[in-house]
Scaffold this active site. Structure first.
Site, mmCIF file in Angstrom:
data_model
loop_
_atom_site.group_PDB
_atom_site.id
_atom_site.type_symbol
_atom_site.label_atom_id
_atom_site.label_comp_id
_atom_site.label_asym_id
_atom_site.label_seq_id
_atom_site.Cartn_x
_atom_site.Cartn_y
_atom_site.Cartn_z
ATOM 1 N N LEU A 31 0.763 -1.220 0.096
ATOM 2 C CA LEU A 31 -0.178 -0.195 0.065
ATOM 3 C C LEU A 31 0.735 1.210 -0.001
ATOM 4 O O LEU A 31 0.338 2.329 0.109
ATOM 5 C CB LEU A 31 -0.932 -0.107 1.166
ATOM 6 C CG LEU A 31 -1.896 -1.103 1.045
ATOM 7 C CD1 LEU A 31 -2.820 -0.871 2.559
ATOM 8 C CD2 LEU A 31 -2.983 -1.036 -0.132
ATOM 9 N N CYS A 86 2.471 -1.714 9.007
ATOM 10 C CA CYS A 86 1.237 -1.224 8.581
ATOM 11 C C CYS A 86 0.261 -2.792 8.438
ATOM 12 O O CYS A 86 -0.934 -2.659 8.855
ATOM 13 C CB CYS A 86 1.006 -0.535 7.394
ATOM 14 S SG CYS A 86 1.637 1.113 7.471
ATOM 15 N N HIS A 87 0.780 -3.674 7.754
ATOM 16 C CA HIS A 87 -0.131 -4.770 7.258
ATOM 17 C C HIS A 87 0.768 -5.967 7.634
ATOM 18 O O HIS A 87 0.551 -7.292 7.233
ATOM 19 C CB HIS A 87 -0.645 -4.769 6.053
ATOM 20 C CG HIS A 87 -1.548 -3.756 5.790
ATOM 21 N ND1 HIS A 87 -1.500 -2.442 5.200
ATOM 22 C CD2 HIS A 87 -2.948 -3.786 6.408
ATOM 23 C CE1 HIS A 87 -2.400 -1.920 5.423
ATOM 24 N NE2 HIS A 87 -3.508 -2.415 5.945
ATOM 25 N N GLY A 88 2.155 -5.938 7.866
ATOM 26 C CA GLY A 88 3.145 -6.944 8.340
ATOM 27 C C GLY A 88 4.163 -7.586 7.194
ATOM 28 O O GLY A 88 4.359 -8.647 7.251
#
Length: 175
Positions: free
Chosen positions: A121, A139-141
């Site tokens: 992202l 943020c999302h790993g």
């Protein structure tokens, strides 16, 4: 009665036609040139298209971040152990398999240059973090290894390696 041939002799009319055509051509070029010139990039855009970085002050095992085209670029001086780990990692289990040799310059394997934007992202990953001691995007790993390859998480691609070249032993031109 001799008649002189006038077909090959230039006349005053030929001179006027030639001069008029030349003036029309020069006028057209003068009108088109500003349009063509406006399409070329300006000096500030050209200045941002590439950047030179002196890497002589980056010790082994450390990294710096520079900005290029508005994005962070990670320049990491890898250790021999990091290079070995990146080369021995099995490609079969990777999300975006790519050899470490294809991500660095031959003879300069200790330097990894990668755009520091997560391919998921667009976040900026944290260095020397995660399971592979590469980069970790909190943020999302997403986790990247020491070669900038995605190893875990939702990111679909490896960190982008920008176009770069070594202009000397200690200077890199990115872009």
């Amino acid at each position: 009665m001799s008649q002189t041939p006038t077909l090959n002799k230039p006349t005053r009319r030929d001179f006027i036609v030639l001069t008029a055509n030349t003036m029309v051509g020069m006028g057209a070029a003068a009108m088109v040139w500003p349009l063509v010139d406006s399409l070329s990039p300006s000096a500030d855009v050209l200045a941002l298209s590439s950047t030179e970085v002196d890497i002589s002050s980056v010790p082994e095992g450390q990294a710096i971040t520079v900005m290029w085209r508005g994005k962070p670029v990670f320049i990491r001086h890898r250790t021999a152990a990091e290079i070995k780990a990146a080369r021995e990692a099995p490609l079969a289990g990777m999300i975006d398999p790519q050899k470490d040799e294809d991500r660095v310059k031959k003879g300069k394997e200790q330097w990894l240059i990668a755009v520091g934007v997560c391919t998921h992202l667009g976040c900026v990953p944290v260095g020397y973090a995660g399971d592979y001691n590469g980069w970790f995007c909190p943020c999302h790993g997403s986790q990247y290894d020491t070669s900038g390859r995605i190893r875990k998480g939702p990111a679909p691609k490896n960190l982008l390696v920008p176009e770069y070249q070594f202009t000397s032993d200690n200077v890199i031109r990115i872009g």
